[in-house]
Design an enzyme around this catalytic site. Structure first.
Site, PDB file in Angstrom:
ATOM      1  N   ASN A 157      50.176  15.639  14.474  1.00  0.00           N
ATOM      2  CA  ASN A 157      48.516  15.806  14.053  1.00  0.00           C
ATOM      3  C   ASN A 157      48.159  17.338  14.184  1.00  0.00           C
ATOM      4  O   ASN A 157      46.981  17.852  13.633  1.00  0.00           O
ATOM      5  CB  ASN A 157      47.685  14.674  15.213  1.00  0.00           C
ATOM      6  CG  ASN A 157      48.136  15.711  16.549  1.00  0.00           C
ATOM      7  OD1 ASN A 157      49.642  15.970  17.030  1.00  0.00           O
ATOM      8  ND2 ASN A 157      47.426  15.349  17.659  1.00  0.00           N
ATOM      9  N   GLU A 161      52.684  15.100  26.616  1.00  0.00           N
ATOM     10  CA  GLU A 161      51.517  14.487  26.396  1.00  0.00           C
ATOM     11  C   GLU A 161      51.627  13.323  25.460  1.00  0.00           C
ATOM     12  O   GLU A 161      51.954  13.626  24.388  1.00  0.00           O
ATOM     13  CB  GLU A 161      50.551  15.628  25.926  1.00  0.00           C
ATOM     14  CG  GLU A 161      49.402  15.225  26.024  1.00  0.00           C
ATOM     15  CD  GLU A 161      48.285  15.955  24.994  1.00  0.00           C
ATOM     16  OE1 GLU A 161      48.447  16.920  25.148  1.00  0.00           O
ATOM     17  OE2 GLU A 161      47.188  15.758  24.621  1.00  0.00           O
ATOM     18  N   CYS A 203      45.603  13.015  19.801  1.00  0.00           N
ATOM     19  CA  CYS A 203      45.425  12.072  20.600  1.00  0.00           C
ATOM     20  C   CYS A 203      44.089  12.061  22.398  1.00  0.00           C
ATOM     21  O   CYS A 203      44.006  10.949  22.954  1.00  0.00           O
ATOM     22  CB  CYS A 203      46.264  12.573  21.660  1.00  0.00           C
ATOM     23  SG  CYS A 203      46.625  13.834  21.843  1.00  0.00           S
ATOM     24  N   GLU A 242      50.515  20.254  31.633  1.00  0.00           N
ATOM     25  CA  GLU A 242      50.441  21.687  31.194  1.00  0.00           C
ATOM     26  C   GLU A 242      48.942  22.079  31.231  1.00  0.00           C
ATOM     27  O   GLU A 242      47.836  22.033  30.901  1.00  0.00           O
ATOM     28  CB  GLU A 242      51.185  21.325  29.593  1.00  0.00           C
ATOM     29  CG  GLU A 242      52.559  21.040  29.912  1.00  0.00           C
ATOM     30  CD  GLU A 242      53.227  21.448  29.022  1.00  0.00           C
ATOM     31  OE1 GLU A 242      53.039  22.340  28.174  1.00  0.00           O
ATOM     32  OE2 GLU A 242      53.749  20.835  27.917  1.00  0.00           O
TER      33      GLU A 242
END
Ligand code: 6OD
Length: 469
Positions: A145, A242, A276, A445
């Site tokens: 993405n 993630e 996301c 992160e």
């Protein structure tokens, strides 16, 4: 033909696979597919380079990060072209977000790492301090993405912390990684520090299970994240994940409604909803619910449709449009496939869609869709809004629209999400912890958290013979 990049050299071996232009469905490139031998070769190259790279002073590695940032600037237009060809992203977004973030990622982590002090503790004649060392070889598994943004987001801290890497981009989006391989070679980066292999999930699986891979960083679906965890469990490799989201947006009556609508259009429809962090569940305070729905639906009709990344992903998103209807939703706008009367009709487009009227227990409201779509529901109190937002198995991001400073802090601190944006969406400070709770991931992160993940401390304790001063 795109080739792997191993030990500083292009490596073309094995079978190939096609990449499709999501805008038209046409095949735009052929790519070599990594087999077990190629994966092993890449990991060995990374392992061989690891000792010298780790031994280099951090200031020198930071210098390499700045050189890579300059290399990205010099190849800016090629990266934009490659990224758009693979994803069908709008030019404006690619020029202002995706590629500039690659430059920013390398520059930011060069600064953060070079300035980071070690820890020291002094207590009654006992001095303890820590030194951090890299993990070794890191597998970097990148989604489709935000291919360049997310590859560099992981590469920069991994490299500056002293690790070497093997990157596996998504099979849908190899193009910008292939340009980046050329940037590394042109910059004269020591061979084996960055290795890039192409392929499907099977290549990623071979990579993460390789015994010489020491850690895995991954952004993508929760399902793939948990499969990686199972694979690496035997060797207890550290993972940073993630994963998926079902992000909530809370819109209070006291918000600036124009701003809330503008921001919500971005948070739902950017990148065709394929981020996301995009909002899929909206909760709006009842007195402004009808007006909000009408205005959002009208603005959704003005959004230029963006293609989904693949035919399969488009089928998935469309299946949720059908599911919404079968679960009893009222479709305020969209719900189908746009018709252009040109080659885009063979591409992977879906209509920007807004629905309402579903229960919180519907599959539509519980599962991540990852398309340009949201459900809107009313709420009557702050407590109810918080419960609704938190009533998800995911916990990545939330947005909050209010002009009350007190409410902003009060609600933001009670939301079960790794990231809360107030009166904005996807505004980034690269020094902040970034990641999700619950099914949305493991670890954070960003800034020092990235450096912590990509290295581990040794604590050294010395008993001092001298009394304390
Ligand atoms: O902006 C970032 O640093 C980041 N990690 C974005 C992730 C987006 C996921 O789709």
């Amino acid at each position: 033909m795109l080739t792997h990049f191993i030990g500083g050299e292009p490596v073309g071996a094995g079978k190939t696979f096609p990449v499709h232009d999501p805008v038209t469905g046409a095949v735009i490139s052929q790519v070599h597919e990594a087999d077990p031998e190629v994966v092993d070769r890449a990991v060995r190259a990374a392992r061989e380079a690891a000792r010298d790279w780790a031994a280099m002073p951090v200031g020198e590695r930071a210098g390499w990060m700045r050189r890579l940032a300059a290399g990205i600037e010099a190849r800016f237009d090629d990266l934009v072209t490659a990224e758009i060809a693979d994803t069908g992203k709008p030019l404006d977004q690619t020029r202002t977000l995706d590629i500039p973030r690659g430059i920013a990622n390398f520059r930011a982590f060069a600064e953060i790492a070079a300035q980071r002090p070690d820890d020291a503790f002094h207590l009654s004649g006992v001095l303890s301090y820590t030194v951090r060392r890299p993990l070794g070889v890191v597998a970097v598994i990148v989604p489709w993405n935000l291919p360049f943004l997310l590859m560099t987001w992981k590469l920069a801290p991994a490299l500056v912390a002293g690790n070497t890497v093997v990157v596996k981009p998504s099979e849908h989006t190899p193009g910008s990684a292939a340009v980046f391989a050329e940037i590394c070679a042109d910059a004269g980066l020591p061979p084996g520090v960055v290795n890039i292999i192409f392929g499907y999930g099977s290549a990623g699986q071979l990579l993460v299970e390789h015994p010489w891979v020491d850690a895995v960083t991954f952004t993508g679906s929760t399902k793939t994240g948990s499969a990686i965890m199972r694979t690496v469990a035997d060797r207890v490799k550290p993972v940073s994940f993630e994963l998926g989201g079902k992000n909530a947006g809370l819109v209070f009556e006291d918000c600036d409604l124009d701003r809330a609508i503008d921001g919500t259009v971005k948070s739902v429809f950017t990148n065709g909803g394929q981020v996301c962090l995009c909002t899929e569940r909206l909760y709006v305070e009842r007195p402004i619910f009808e007006e909000f729905c009408a205005r959002l639906a009208s603005r959704a009709q003005e959004v230029e449709p963006q293609p989904m990344i693949s035919k399969e992903h488009r089928e998935k998103v469309l299946s949720y449009y059908s599911l919404a209807r079968s679960e009893g939703a009222k479709v305020l706008t969209g719900g189908g496939v746009p018709s252009f009367g040109d080659p885009r009709d063979s591409g992977y487009f879906v209509e920007p869609t807004v629905v309402t009227g579903l229960s919180e227990w519907s599959r539509f409201n519980r599962e991540e869709i990852f398309g340009p779509v949201c459900h809107v529901a009313p709420f009557d109190s702050e407590a109810e809004a918080i419960d609704l937002a938190n009533g998800s198995e995911y916990g990545l991001a939330a947005t909050l629209w209010t002009t009350s400073l007190d409410r902003a802090h009060r609600v933001a601190q009670r939301l079960e999400a790794g990231l809360v944006w107030v009166n904005t969406w996807y505004l980034r400070d690269l020094r902040t912890p970034f990641g999700g709770m619950k099914l949305s991931g493991i670890g954070r992160e960003g800034g020092i958290q990235s450096l912590d993940f990509y290295s581990e401390p040794t604590t050294i304790t010395i008993k001092l013979e001298q009394p304390d001063v």
